[in-house]
Design an enzyme around this catalytic site. Structure first.
Site, PDB file in Angstrom:
ATOM      1  N   SER A 118       0.832  -1.201   0.000  1.00 34.53           N
ATOM      2  CA  SER A 118       0.000   0.000   0.000  1.00 34.53           C
ATOM      3  C   SER A 118       0.877   1.265   0.000  1.00 34.53           C
ATOM      4  CB  SER A 118      -0.987  -0.044   1.168  1.00 34.53           C
ATOM      5  OG  SER A 118      -2.007   0.926   1.005  1.00 34.53           O
ATOM      6  N   HIS A 159      -5.716  -1.083  -3.336  1.00 37.48           N
ATOM      7  CA  HIS A 159      -7.088  -1.268  -2.815  1.00 37.48           C
ATOM      8  C   HIS A 159      -8.162  -0.881  -3.836  1.00 37.48           C
ATOM      9  CE1 HIS A 159      -4.787  -1.606   0.830  1.00 37.48           C
ATOM     10  NE2 HIS A 159      -4.474  -0.331   0.809  1.00 37.48           N
TER      11      HIS A 159
END
Length: 204
Positions: A118, A159
């Site tokens: 991320s 995501h």
């Protein structure tokens, strides 16, 4: 140059295991700093657990909590670095404050394995400004510029389509899709880089 850029390490465990098995590092330096300003930090523990389950020794390095010299020394002697998720702007601020961006980039270019989850994936890109829709930039008041490590010339969007980021990822694509070479990843995908080539792989 070998990089494993993922949305969610626990969701791409098999892919990460394959990536690491080709080199077999003895120890992995694990940086959880991006989560310091986040309320939810469960993914940090999950990511660390995944690496330990594979049999790797972890050395945790919070770059916001150690001296510049200690951080630099730890990374200089590291053969595999894993930077976990959280707030990308806070992470970049703390890495820049300790003069670590260039050091990490040089080490990766010389062969150190890099796992970015991320926020850790986004800082490998040329610039992180596009992630201001997903992350609050205000938590990094000392960050003067958004220039990342530039290890790749494209932009990871982690995501993608995943709760609670459905709206922010769609908005990022809407605003930056024509301006940047975005590589959207859902929570079971990773972009695996080998030298100048990369492919997006999905955990089966």
């Amino acid at each position: 140059m070998k990089l494993f850029l993922t949305s969610y390490l626990a969701g791409t465990k098999g892919l990460a295991e394959k990536f690491l098995s080709e080199e077999q590092p003895v120890e992995i330096v694990f940086i959880p700093t991006a989560a310091n300003v986040e309320e939810y930090r469960g993914y940090v523990d999950e990511g660390a657990a995944v690496l330990r389950e594979m049999g790797y020794a972890l050395r945790t390095l919070d770059v916001a909590a150690v001296t510049r010299d200690e951080a630099a020394h730890t990374i200089a002697s590291c053969e595999c670095l894993c930077i976990s998720g959280g707030n990308t702007f806070f992470l970049l601020q703390e890495l820049k404050r300790n003069g670590l961006i260039d050091l990490i980039a040089k080490k990766v270019r010389k062969g150190m394995l890099y796992i970015g989850e991320s926020a850790g994936a986004i800082i490998a890109c040329p610039d992180i400004e596009y992630n201001q829709i997903m992350d609050d930039r205000a938590v990094a008041p000392e960050l003067n510029d958004c220039i990342g490590m530039g290890l790749v010339d494209w932009y990871v969007l982690p995501h993608n389509g995943e709760f609670p980021f459905v709206e922010t990822t769609a908005e990022t694509i809407r605003i930056y899709g024509d301006k940047l070479d975005l590589v959207p990843l859902n929570n079971s995908q990773a972009a695996v880089v080998s030298d100048n080539n990369f492919c997006v792989m999905t955990e089966n």
